[in-house]
Scaffold this motif. Sequence first.
Motif, PDB file in Angstrom:
ATOM      1  N   TYR A 267       0.822  -1.096  -0.007  1.00  0.00           N
ATOM      2  CA  TYR A 267       0.064   0.090  -0.013  1.00  0.00           C
ATOM      3  C   TYR A 267       0.742   1.219  -0.164  1.00  0.00           C
ATOM      4  O   TYR A 267       1.931   1.338   0.538  1.00  0.00           O
ATOM      5  N   VAL A 268       0.314   2.335  -0.633  1.00  0.00           N
ATOM      6  CA  VAL A 268       0.935   3.530  -0.589  1.00  0.00           C
ATOM      7  C   VAL A 268       0.376   4.113   0.924  1.00  0.00           C
ATOM      8  O   VAL A 268      -1.038   4.238   0.803  1.00  0.00           O
ATOM      9  N   ILE A 269       1.088   4.454   1.772  1.00  0.00           N
ATOM     10  CA  ILE A 269       0.846   5.294   3.230  1.00  0.00           C
ATOM     11  C   ILE A 269       1.265   6.643   3.073  1.00  0.00           C
ATOM     12  O   ILE A 269       2.356   6.926   3.044  1.00  0.00           O
ATOM     13  N   PRO A 270       0.446   7.412   3.351  1.00  0.00           N
ATOM     14  CA  PRO A 270       0.763   9.087   3.788  1.00  0.00           C
ATOM     15  C   PRO A 270       1.385   9.186   4.969  1.00  0.00           C
ATOM     16  O   PRO A 270       0.980   8.376   6.062  1.00  0.00           O
ATOM     17  N   ILE A 271       2.214   9.903   5.065  1.00  0.00           N
ATOM     18  CA  ILE A 271       3.050  10.261   6.094  1.00  0.00           C
ATOM     19  C   ILE A 271       2.608  11.516   6.961  1.00  0.00           C
ATOM     20  O   ILE A 271       2.546  12.494   5.972  1.00  0.00           O
ATOM     21  N   ASP A 272       1.952  11.389   7.907  1.00  0.00           N
ATOM     22  CA  ASP A 272       1.263  12.683   8.371  1.00  0.00           C
ATOM     23  C   ASP A 272      -0.002  13.005   7.552  1.00  0.00           C
ATOM     24  O   ASP A 272       0.017  13.973   6.806  1.00  0.00           O
ATOM     25  N   PHE A 273      -1.116  12.123   7.556  1.00  0.00           N
ATOM     26  CA  PHE A 273      -2.204  12.320   6.844  1.00  0.00           C
ATOM     27  C   PHE A 273      -2.839  13.872   6.901  1.00  0.00           C
ATOM     28  O   PHE A 273      -3.146  14.473   5.787  1.00  0.00           O
ATOM     29  N   VAL A 274      -2.956  14.188   8.089  1.00  0.00           N
ATOM     30  CA  VAL A 274      -3.672  15.608   8.434  1.00  0.00           C
ATOM     31  C   VAL A 274      -2.555  16.576   7.582  1.00  0.00           C
ATOM     32  O   VAL A 274      -3.151  17.798   6.851  1.00  0.00           O
ATOM     33  N   GLY A 275      -1.191  16.583   7.524  1.00  0.00           N
ATOM     34  CA  GLY A 275      -0.282  17.452   7.116  1.00  0.00           C
ATOM     35  C   GLY A 275      -0.602  17.340   5.522  1.00  0.00           C
ATOM     36  O   GLY A 275      -0.429  18.385   4.799  1.00  0.00           O
ATOM     37  N   ASN A 276      -0.695  16.097   5.134  1.00  0.00           N
ATOM     38  CA  ASN A 276      -0.822  16.077   3.586  1.00  0.00           C
ATOM     39  C   ASN A 276      -2.121  16.821   3.002  1.00  0.00           C
ATOM     40  O   ASN A 276      -2.279  17.472   2.148  1.00  0.00           O
ATOM     41  N   VAL A 277      -3.406  16.742   3.896  1.00  0.00           N
ATOM     42  CA  VAL A 277      -4.425  16.909   3.387  1.00  0.00           C
ATOM     43  C   VAL A 277      -4.473  18.688   3.608  1.00  0.00           C
ATOM     44  O   VAL A 277      -5.068  19.470   2.674  1.00  0.00           O
ATOM     45  N   THR A 278      -3.807  18.990   4.531  1.00  0.00           N
ATOM     46  CA  THR A 278      -3.577  20.620   4.834  1.00  0.00           C
ATOM     47  C   THR A 278      -2.819  20.975   3.578  1.00  0.00           C
ATOM     48  O   THR A 278      -3.465  22.080   3.079  1.00  0.00           O
ATOM     49  N   GLN A 279      -1.688  20.465   3.231  1.00  0.00           N
ATOM     50  CA  GLN A 279      -1.079  20.905   1.883  1.00  0.00           C
ATOM     51  C   GLN A 279      -1.621  20.953   0.631  1.00  0.00           C
ATOM     52  O   GLN A 279      -1.639  21.978  -0.231  1.00  0.00           O
ATOM     53  N   LEU A 280      -2.849  19.900   0.691  1.00  0.00           N
ATOM     54  CA  LEU A 280      -3.556  19.900  -0.716  1.00  0.00           C
ATOM     55  C   LEU A 280      -4.555  21.105  -0.729  1.00  0.00           C
ATOM     56  O   LEU A 280      -4.632  21.685  -1.738  1.00  0.00           O
ATOM     57  N   HIS A 281      -5.197  21.431   0.428  1.00  0.00           N
ATOM     58  CA  HIS A 281      -5.840  22.502   0.719  1.00  0.00           C
ATOM     59  C   HIS A 281      -5.115  23.885   0.009  1.00  0.00           C
ATOM     60  O   HIS A 281      -5.704  24.998  -0.562  1.00  0.00           O
ATOM     61  N   GLU A 282      -4.079  24.059   0.568  1.00  0.00           N
ATOM     62  CA  GLU A 282      -3.258  25.172   0.255  1.00  0.00           C
ATOM     63  C   GLU A 282      -2.958  25.186  -1.269  1.00  0.00           C
ATOM     64  O   GLU A 282      -3.139  26.403  -1.964  1.00  0.00           O
ATOM     65  N   ASN A 283      -2.386  24.046  -1.755  1.00  0.00           N
ATOM     66  CA  ASN A 283      -1.941  24.043  -3.107  1.00  0.00           C
ATOM     67  C   ASN A 283      -3.202  24.261  -4.124  1.00  0.00           C
ATOM     68  O   ASN A 283      -3.005  24.825  -4.953  1.00  0.00           O
ATOM     69  N   LEU A 284      -4.341  23.642  -3.752  1.00  0.00           N
ATOM     70  CA  LEU A 284      -5.475  23.818  -4.641  1.00  0.00           C
ATOM     71  C   LEU A 284      -6.210  24.986  -4.372  1.00  0.00           C
ATOM     72  O   LEU A 284      -6.709  25.867  -5.562  1.00  0.00           O
ATOM     73  N   PHE A 285      -6.306  25.685  -3.104  1.00  0.00           N
ATOM     74  CA  PHE A 285      -7.332  26.907  -3.094  1.00  0.00           C
ATOM     75  C   PHE A 285      -6.895  27.974  -2.390  1.00  0.00           C
ATOM     76  O   PHE A 285      -7.318  28.982  -2.055  1.00  0.00           O
ATOM     77  N   GLY A 286      -5.320  27.868  -2.081  1.00  0.00           N
ATOM     78  CA  GLY A 286      -4.614  28.880  -1.453  1.00  0.00           C
ATOM     79  C   GLY A 286      -5.213  29.074   0.229  1.00  0.00           C
ATOM     80  O   GLY A 286      -4.949  30.228   0.594  1.00  0.00           O
ATOM     81  N   GLU A 287      -5.736  27.918   0.601  1.00  0.00           N
ATOM     82  CA  GLU A 287      -6.151  28.271   1.973  1.00  0.00           C
ATOM     83  C   GLU A 287      -5.130  28.029   2.817  1.00  0.00           C
ATOM     84  O   GLU A 287      -4.470  26.874   3.213  1.00  0.00           O
ATOM     85  N   THR A 288      -4.596  29.052   3.708  1.00  0.00           N
ATOM     86  CA  THR A 288      -3.611  29.173   4.638  1.00  0.00           C
ATOM     87  C   THR A 288      -4.211  28.954   6.273  1.00  0.00           C
ATOM     88  O   THR A 288      -3.461  28.635   6.813  1.00  0.00           O
ATOM     89  N   SER A 289      -5.548  29.018   6.351  1.00  0.00           N
ATOM     90  CA  SER A 289      -6.243  28.768   7.524  1.00  0.00           C
ATOM     91  C   SER A 289      -7.111  27.605   7.565  1.00  0.00           C
ATOM     92  O   SER A 289      -7.874  27.664   8.530  1.00  0.00           O
ATOM     93  N   TYR A 290      -6.809  26.649   6.677  1.00  0.00           N
ATOM     94  CA  TYR A 290      -7.384  25.422   6.730  1.00  0.00           C
ATOM     95  C   TYR A 290      -7.213  24.573   8.040  1.00  0.00           C
ATOM     96  O   TYR A 290      -6.318  24.502   8.598  1.00  0.00           O
ATOM     97  N   GLN A 291      -8.506  24.251   8.679  1.00  0.00           N
ATOM     98  CA  GLN A 291      -8.433  23.104   9.592  1.00  0.00           C
ATOM     99  C   GLN A 291      -9.070  21.966   9.468  1.00  0.00           C
ATOM    100  O   GLN A 291     -10.298  22.119   8.866  1.00  0.00           O
ATOM    101  N   PRO A 292      -8.450  20.714   9.525  1.00  0.00           N
ATOM    102  CA  PRO A 292      -8.984  19.326   9.078  1.00  0.00           C
ATOM    103  C   PRO A 292     -10.145  19.331  10.052  1.00  0.00           C
ATOM    104  O   PRO A 292     -10.522  19.608  11.333  1.00  0.00           O
ATOM    105  N   SER A 293     -11.381  18.583   9.285  1.00  0.00           N
ATOM    106  CA  SER A 293     -12.283  18.154  10.124  1.00  0.00           C
ATOM    107  C   SER A 293     -12.192  16.840  10.915  1.00  0.00           C
ATOM    108  O   SER A 293     -10.935  16.388  10.864  1.00  0.00           O
ATOM    109  N   GLU A 294     -12.967  16.521  11.771  1.00  0.00           N
ATOM    110  CA  GLU A 294     -12.931  15.469  12.800  1.00  0.00           C
ATOM    111  C   GLU A 294     -12.580  14.227  12.154  1.00  0.00           C
ATOM    112  O   GLU A 294     -12.079  13.210  12.462  1.00  0.00           O
TER     113      GLU A 294
END
Length: 378
Positions: free
Chosen positions: A313-340
């Motif tokens: 399997y491909v395993i994300p290292i620090d999944f929250v960090g990856n999703v946070t970077q995804l939001h910044e790269n796609l939408f320029g969100e610098t204040s994104y807060q991950p959901s529960e």
Amino acid sequence: MSKKKRMSKKAEREERKKRRRRKRRKRIAVLFVEVVILAALCVVAYGIFKLDKLDMNVLNLDNLEAYRDTGPYTNIALFGLDSRNGELEGGVQSDCIMIASINNETHDVRIVSVYRDTLLQQADGTYEKANSAYNTGGPEDAISLLNRNFDLDIQNYVSVNFSALVDVIDALGGIEMDMTAEEAFYSNGYAFETAQVVGQEMVPIKEEAGTQLLDGVHAVGYARIRYTEGNDFKRTERQRVVLQKVAEKAKKANVLTLNEIVNKVFPQISTNLTIKDMLGFAAHIMDYNIVDTSGFPYAVTTDDSVRNHEGSYVIPIDFVGNVTQLHENLFGETSYQPSEKVQQIHDDIIYLSGVTEDTSAIESAFEGDIHDEGTQSE
């Protein structure tokens, strides 16, 4: 008749001529407007006629788990299917999974490939590879997987099998690709298999380094290579490069070529985009520019010892960090807060794989991707 009366009658005749000319110009103007309107209606009618060739699918939006409004962006899931028998709605693996994010204000397009073997939460709460969602639940499950795991609001998709990509590239006259000798070798191998599936004859390319003009089967073969350095990470990059080159060449194609593409490819596409959606995209087709491409997860490793799972399997290292970077790269969100939900998935992945934030990442980014140097506003 007095000179004064003769002048008066002459003036009246001239005035009548002017009125007739004005009426004639008005009729010509009205006729011109009618012709323009008629032409526009013919174009729309022709477009609607062509859209009838598409496999138009209606999804239950309540099942898509759209999480949040991402502002002035339209996000579309793109699925490339390894469909040997023409399946488009499910029961087939999505070998290519992409998210296309369109900025509706600037018309910039950013594309992210989701590695198909990524360990992600499925609709039933279990964890499996990302590409299994389309196989078990079609586009609804595949879209909900992206929304659930990445806090996205995707509601539309386009699915296409590899045969359609062959037809598009052939209609465009092929695409030029800078290749290594190893890539040329494997492109021939995959092209032979692809040609058998689509019923074409394969003419081998030179197995040497350099720029080569690839036809449809070789371009698809190139996009499917996974046995060189970089494995599946490099493969997804090749897919993004092919997509970018096809988009660039299609923007320069003439009407006859585009008509050929529509006739051949539309029957091989499944989507839930409406006619209104498509006409809206068509209005800005020349304005769209792919400004950024990348693969997800950004920080990643592979693992063949996932708890209660078999295979690698491909395993994300620090999944929250990856999703946070995804939001910044796609939408320029610098204040994104991950959901529960994202936080829960983060914890579950650590439990299942033992991969923590301290795990060393492997190389997954290569030179073929393009990156936007500018910044995005929130």
